[in-house]
Design a protein around this motif. Sequence first.
Motif, mmCIF file in Angstrom:
data_model
loop_
_atom_site.group_PDB
_atom_site.id
_atom_site.type_symbol
_atom_site.label_atom_id
_atom_site.label_comp_id
_atom_site.label_asym_id
_atom_site.label_seq_id
_atom_site.Cartn_x
_atom_site.Cartn_y
_atom_site.Cartn_z
ATOM 1 N N ASP A 65 15.338 -71.152 -76.135
ATOM 2 C CA ASP A 65 16.786 -70.936 -76.318
ATOM 3 C C ASP A 65 17.160 -69.454 -76.308
ATOM 4 O O ASP A 65 18.281 -69.085 -75.931
ATOM 5 C CB ASP A 65 17.253 -71.570 -77.635
ATOM 6 N N ALA A 66 16.239 -68.584 -76.726
ATOM 7 C CA ALA A 66 16.536 -67.148 -76.720
ATOM 8 C C ALA A 66 16.808 -66.640 -75.307
ATOM 9 O O ALA A 66 17.552 -65.664 -75.122
ATOM 10 C CB ALA A 66 15.385 -66.375 -77.342
ATOM 11 N N THR B 48 29.029 -70.235 -70.867
ATOM 12 C CA THR B 48 28.699 -69.711 -72.187
ATOM 13 C C THR B 48 27.267 -70.133 -72.513
ATOM 14 O O THR B 48 26.597 -70.813 -71.713
ATOM 15 C CB THR B 48 29.651 -70.278 -73.245
ATOM 16 N N VAL B 49 26.781 -69.722 -73.670
ATOM 17 C CA VAL B 49 25.435 -70.141 -74.084
ATOM 18 C C VAL B 49 25.373 -71.661 -74.171
ATOM 19 O O VAL B 49 24.383 -72.285 -73.772
ATOM 20 C CB VAL B 49 25.067 -69.491 -75.436
ATOM 21 N N ALA C 208 21.771 -70.959 -61.329
ATOM 22 C CA ALA C 208 21.228 -72.101 -62.067
ATOM 23 C C ALA C 208 19.716 -71.977 -62.234
ATOM 24 O O ALA C 208 19.168 -72.210 -63.320
ATOM 25 C CB ALA C 208 21.591 -73.395 -61.339
ATOM 26 N N HIS C 209 19.019 -71.611 -61.145
ATOM 27 C CA HIS C 209 17.559 -71.431 -61.233
ATOM 28 C C HIS C 209 17.216 -70.320 -62.225
ATOM 29 O O HIS C 209 16.219 -70.419 -62.949
ATOM 30 C CB HIS C 209 16.995 -71.083 -59.850
ATOM 31 N N LYS C 210 18.050 -69.247 -62.267
ATOM 32 C CA LYS C 210 17.785 -68.142 -63.191
ATOM 33 C C LYS C 210 17.793 -68.621 -64.632
ATOM 34 O O LYS C 210 16.869 -68.296 -65.404
ATOM 35 C CB LYS C 210 18.833 -67.052 -63.007
ATOM 36 N N TRP C 211 18.792 -69.423 -65.039
ATOM 37 C CA TRP C 211 18.873 -69.864 -66.429
ATOM 38 C C TRP C 211 17.775 -70.864 -66.766
ATOM 39 O O TRP C 211 17.220 -70.840 -67.872
ATOM 40 C CB TRP C 211 20.248 -70.454 -66.722
ATOM 41 N N VAL C 212 17.425 -71.726 -65.819
ATOM 42 C CA VAL C 212 16.323 -72.660 -66.067
ATOM 43 C C VAL C 212 15.008 -71.897 -66.220
ATOM 44 O O VAL C 212 14.197 -72.186 -67.105
ATOM 45 C CB VAL C 212 16.229 -73.685 -64.921
ATOM 46 N N ARG C 213 14.821 -70.890 -65.360
ATOM 47 C CA ARG C 213 13.594 -70.095 -65.427
ATOM 48 C C ARG C 213 13.507 -69.330 -66.745
ATOM 49 O O ARG C 213 12.446 -69.273 -67.382
ATOM 50 C CB ARG C 213 13.575 -69.127 -64.248
#
Length: 327
Positions: A52-53, A9-10, A40-45
Amino acid sequence: MSHRNARLTVHGRRILVERVLAGRPVAHVAAEMGISRPTAHKWVRRWRAEGDAGLLDRSSRPRTTPHRTPAVTEDEVCRLRTERKLGPARIGPILGLPASTVHRILVRHGLNRLAWLDRPTGEPVRRYERARPGELVHVDIKKLGNIPDGGGWRTVGRAAGEAHRQATTDARKSSKPVIGYSFVHSAVDDHSRLAYSEVLPDERQHTAAGFWQRANAFFTAHGITVQRVLTDNGSCYKARLFTRTLAATGITHKKIRPYRPQTNGKVERFNRTLLDEWAYQRPYHSNDERTRALADFLHTYNHHRSHTALGGHPPISRVNNPAGQYT
């Protein structure tokens, strides 16, 4: 979540970013959270680029659709649907399109169901709903044939049914017994769909006015202050008595345009539900038996029956009083 199988989730994505920023390897954090390293790399990037957006869900719709049906062809599909009421299997051969493509076009334009179109004009039906209970109440009358004592011919057969008709009434027309009719007066709140009905002997102006006084008391008891009442152009509603009865409590009387029952559609649809789930729901052996069953139907309809227009909830869920206090 983006889809029902999404692992994060967010809030979970924020935890992922916090652990990576704390100096832990991305591969270790991904394994702990049950996702792949590329995810994981996608969300960190995304977080580093947008803050946060960047952790919010995004639409999976493509930016461009190069193979989409041309707009001119889609307009022709819509024209055949609205003017000739044709379905995908008929439109496809005319335009040289697969029926599945025609169906997707109709869905995209909200024309896939004929029930959503006004048959005479072909225009999409405009649906409305008042913002709060009491702004508008729909009122109408449904005429039902009376049931002879002992049951009509549909219940007991023609011979016994005719005998019951003969025994029930002394009224005759051309030597045949006249059972007569009952008139179901109904009032339905536009916003909540809360309904009130009575079986009355006629549809005269004094009967209609008396019904409304009791219906208004019903809505008041549920915390609803009625502002407007919408009716058709029946003689009992065109009478001054009915309008004066409404005006006495500060209620405005509105009448539909002649020959446009769709305007009063919510109570018209309720009348159909009355027939399916009360009047014709089971065989009755007398008119009184059917009348007594109306109270149970109304309670079920208002407090327990799910309503598709209300997201599967009963009408009482939209009234100010909590549903839990009713049994």
